[in-house]
Design a protein around this motif. Sequence first.
Motif, PDB file in Angstrom:
ATOM      1  N   LYS A 157       0.852  -1.197   0.000  1.00  0.00           N
ATOM      2  CA  LYS A 157       0.000   0.000   0.000  1.00  0.00           C
ATOM      3  C   LYS A 157       0.886   1.245   0.000  1.00  0.00           C
ATOM      4  O   LYS A 157       0.966   1.978   0.992  1.00  0.00           O
ATOM      5  CB  LYS A 157      -0.924  -0.034   1.219  1.00  0.00           C
ATOM      6  N   ILE A 158       1.536   1.478  -1.124  1.00  0.00           N
ATOM      7  CA  ILE A 158       2.528   2.549  -1.202  1.00  0.00           C
ATOM      8  C   ILE A 158       1.877   3.922  -1.340  1.00  0.00           C
ATOM      9  O   ILE A 158       2.343   4.901  -0.770  1.00  0.00           O
ATOM     10  CB  ILE A 158       3.505   2.276  -2.360  1.00  0.00           C
ATOM     11  N   LEU A 159       0.773   4.020  -2.072  1.00  0.00           N
ATOM     12  CA  LEU A 159       0.092   5.301  -2.233  1.00  0.00           C
ATOM     13  C   LEU A 159      -0.977   5.483  -1.172  1.00  0.00           C
ATOM     14  O   LEU A 159      -1.571   4.512  -0.689  1.00  0.00           O
ATOM     15  CB  LEU A 159      -0.550   5.393  -3.620  1.00  0.00           C
ATOM     16  N   THR A 160      -1.218   6.742  -0.814  1.00  0.00           N
ATOM     17  CA  THR A 160      -2.250   7.053   0.172  1.00  0.00           C
ATOM     18  C   THR A 160      -3.035   8.282  -0.268  1.00  0.00           C
ATOM     19  O   THR A 160      -2.550   9.105  -1.042  1.00  0.00           O
ATOM     20  CB  THR A 160      -1.652   7.333   1.566  1.00  0.00           C
ATOM     21  N   GLN A 161      -4.248   8.380   0.248  1.00  0.00           N
ATOM     22  CA  GLN A 161      -5.036   9.603   0.169  1.00  0.00           C
ATOM     23  C   GLN A 161      -5.432   9.949   1.598  1.00  0.00           C
ATOM     24  O   GLN A 161      -6.340   9.368   2.164  1.00  0.00           O
ATOM     25  CB  GLN A 161      -6.263   9.407  -0.723  1.00  0.00           C
ATOM     26  N   LYS A 162      -4.664  10.883   2.184  1.00  0.00           N
ATOM     27  CA  LYS A 162      -4.798  11.220   3.606  1.00  0.00           C
ATOM     28  C   LYS A 162      -4.606   9.944   4.423  1.00  0.00           C
ATOM     29  O   LYS A 162      -3.589   9.292   4.330  1.00  0.00           O
ATOM     30  CB  LYS A 162      -6.137  11.907   3.875  1.00  0.00           C
ATOM     31  N   ASN A 163      -5.619   9.545   5.232  1.00  0.00           N
ATOM     32  CA  ASN A 163      -5.435   8.373   6.092  1.00  0.00           C
ATOM     33  C   ASN A 163      -5.807   7.055   5.405  1.00  0.00           C
ATOM     34  O   ASN A 163      -5.737   5.992   6.021  1.00  0.00           O
ATOM     35  CB  ASN A 163      -6.271   8.521   7.366  1.00  0.00           C
ATOM     36  N   LEU A 164      -6.217   7.120   4.150  1.00  0.00           N
ATOM     37  CA  LEU A 164      -6.601   5.913   3.424  1.00  0.00           C
ATOM     38  C   LEU A 164      -5.392   5.334   2.701  1.00  0.00           C
ATOM     39  O   LEU A 164      -4.807   5.976   1.827  1.00  0.00           O
ATOM     40  CB  LEU A 164      -7.705   6.242   2.408  1.00  0.00           C
ATOM     41  N   LEU A 165      -5.012   4.111   3.084  1.00  0.00           N
ATOM     42  CA  LEU A 165      -3.912   3.405   2.415  1.00  0.00           C
ATOM     43  C   LEU A 165      -4.492   2.682   1.200  1.00  0.00           C
ATOM     44  O   LEU A 165      -5.369   1.828   1.337  1.00  0.00           O
ATOM     45  CB  LEU A 165      -3.251   2.409   3.368  1.00  0.00           C
ATOM     46  N   ILE A 166      -4.006   3.029   0.029  1.00  0.00           N
ATOM     47  CA  ILE A 166      -4.583   2.514  -1.211  1.00  0.00           C
ATOM     48  C   ILE A 166      -4.029   1.118  -1.517  1.00  0.00           C
ATOM     49  O   ILE A 166      -2.812   0.931  -1.598  1.00  0.00           O
ATOM     50  CB  ILE A 166      -4.279   3.469  -2.379  1.00  0.00           C
ATOM     51  N   ASP A 167      -4.944   0.151  -1.696  1.00  0.00           N
ATOM     52  CA  ASP A 167      -4.504  -1.205  -2.044  1.00  0.00           C
ATOM     53  C   ASP A 167      -5.103  -1.688  -3.365  1.00  0.00           C
ATOM     54  O   ASP A 167      -4.906  -2.835  -3.767  1.00  0.00           O
ATOM     55  CB  ASP A 167      -4.821  -2.201  -0.920  1.00  0.00           C
ATOM     56  N   THR A 186      -0.537  13.264  -4.460  1.00  0.00           N
ATOM     57  CA  THR A 186      -0.830  12.022  -3.754  1.00  0.00           C
ATOM     58  C   THR A 186       0.102  11.884  -2.554  1.00  0.00           C
ATOM     59  O   THR A 186       0.985  12.718  -2.326  1.00  0.00           O
ATOM     60  CB  THR A 186      -0.689  10.807  -4.696  1.00  0.00           C
ATOM     61  N   GLY A 187      -0.099  10.843  -1.770  1.00  0.00           N
ATOM     62  CA  GLY A 187       0.752  10.588  -0.623  1.00  0.00           C
ATOM     63  C   GLY A 187       1.490   9.279  -0.788  1.00  0.00           C
ATOM     64  O   GLY A 187       1.057   8.381  -1.527  1.00  0.00           O
ATOM     65  N   TYR A 209       3.037  14.291  -0.312  1.00  0.00           N
ATOM     66  CA  TYR A 209       3.399  14.205   1.100  1.00  0.00           C
ATOM     67  C   TYR A 209       3.811  12.780   1.437  1.00  0.00           C
ATOM     68  O   TYR A 209       3.487  11.829   0.720  1.00  0.00           O
ATOM     69  CB  TYR A 209       2.229  14.649   1.997  1.00  0.00           C
ATOM     70  N   ILE A 210       4.539  12.668   2.526  1.00  0.00           N
ATOM     71  CA  ILE A 210       4.899  11.367   3.077  1.00  0.00           C
ATOM     72  C   ILE A 210       3.947  11.057   4.230  1.00  0.00           C
ATOM     73  O   ILE A 210       3.818  11.836   5.175  1.00  0.00           O
ATOM     74  CB  ILE A 210       6.355  11.345   3.596  1.00  0.00           C
ATOM     75  N   TYR A 211       3.246   9.934   4.126  1.00  0.00           N
ATOM     76  CA  TYR A 211       2.341   9.491   5.195  1.00  0.00           C
ATOM     77  C   TYR A 211       3.160   8.734   6.242  1.00  0.00           C
ATOM     78  O   TYR A 211       3.831   7.751   5.928  1.00  0.00           O
ATOM     79  CB  TYR A 211       1.260   8.582   4.607  1.00  0.00           C
ATOM     80  N   VAL A 212       3.123   9.215   7.491  1.00  0.00           N
ATOM     81  CA  VAL A 212       3.857   8.579   8.585  1.00  0.00           C
ATOM     82  C   VAL A 212       2.921   7.674   9.381  1.00  0.00           C
ATOM     83  O   VAL A 212       3.229   6.516   9.659  1.00  0.00           O
ATOM     84  CB  VAL A 212       4.510   9.634   9.501  1.00  0.00           C
ATOM     85  N   SER A 213       1.771   8.213   9.782  1.00  0.00           N
ATOM     86  CA  SER A 213       0.722   7.463  10.468  1.00  0.00           C
ATOM     87  C   SER A 213      -0.540   8.310  10.384  1.00  0.00           C
ATOM     88  O   SER A 213      -0.530   9.390   9.791  1.00  0.00           O
ATOM     89  CB  SER A 213       1.106   7.178  11.933  1.00  0.00           C
ATOM     90  N   ASP A 214      -1.635   7.826  10.953  1.00  0.00           N
ATOM     91  CA  ASP A 214      -2.882   8.566  10.869  1.00  0.00           C
ATOM     92  C   ASP A 214      -2.709  10.001  11.348  1.00  0.00           C
ATOM     93  O   ASP A 214      -2.231  10.253  12.462  1.00  0.00           O
ATOM     94  CB  ASP A 214      -3.964   7.876  11.703  1.00  0.00           C
ATOM     95  N   ASN A 215      -3.096  10.930  10.476  1.00  0.00           N
ATOM     96  CA  ASN A 215      -3.037  12.370  10.747  1.00  0.00           C
ATOM     97  C   ASN A 215      -1.623  12.894  10.977  1.00  0.00           C
ATOM     98  O   ASN A 215      -1.446  13.989  11.530  1.00  0.00           O
ATOM     99  CB  ASN A 215      -3.930  12.733  11.961  1.00  0.00           C
ATOM    100  N   ARG A 216      -0.637  12.153  10.531  1.00  0.00           N
ATOM    101  CA  ARG A 216       0.752  12.618  10.613  1.00  0.00           C
ATOM    102  C   ARG A 216       1.377  12.523   9.217  1.00  0.00           C
ATOM    103  O   ARG A 216       1.538  11.439   8.666  1.00  0.00           O
ATOM    104  CB  ARG A 216       1.563  11.768  11.607  1.00  0.00           C
TER     105      ARG A 216
END
Length: 217
Positions: A79-89, A127-128, A167-174
């Motif tokens: 799940k490399i890409l994200t949209q905010k807190n959603l990890l895209i699979d 994207t994230g 952006y780089i997603y670190v964890s929820d809301n971070r």
Amino acid sequence: QFIIKKDGEKTKISSQKYELSAEIDDNSWRVYAASLEKITKKSDIFKKYDLANGSLLLKKEVSSQNIEFNMLVQGTKHKILTQKNLLIDDYSINGKYNTQTEGIVANINDLVDIDIAQNIEIKAHDTGFNLDAILEFFSSEEDEVKQNSNNKKDDRKSIELNAKNCYIYVSDNRYLVSDTIDLKYKNDILDIKLNHKNGEAKLELKDDKFYFFGDKF
């Protein structure tokens, strides 16, 4: 297991067991696999990158040197890409394979463009990127090379990524919000540079160790 029949100028081949269909005529051919899992059970690449759950369409015009492909991958663990807190699979991958140069160009989810030639160049926007998934992926690549002495560092493609408004997603809301992200992977060293306004940050993965540096970020 396979049914072959003529339909005008086309030859049609189908298999319910493998959920596979194909059409061939004098000008083109087309192959559709509704279930990748049923035809890739022995594929190390599909297992490694967790691509088996999905479908694949291949097509080619006789007059073209390109094979076009459309792949849908569902529920991948990467799940490399994200949209905010959603990890895209789920990923939609569209592209072309040049039969002369063996180069590949592809687009993923209308967000990421990939050009594979002597090296791998990636461009992305809006994207994230999931930091944990990136580190896990490149760590596994490094481990595989260490286990396979025949895979020399100099023989492998380097990877370069340039991303804008990402952006780089670190964890929820971070998140590490960036105007630009530059990633480079070569000789088992992963470097990620982020720039945002007057700030700069650098992440490095080397010898299974993770380093983070930042200034005004």
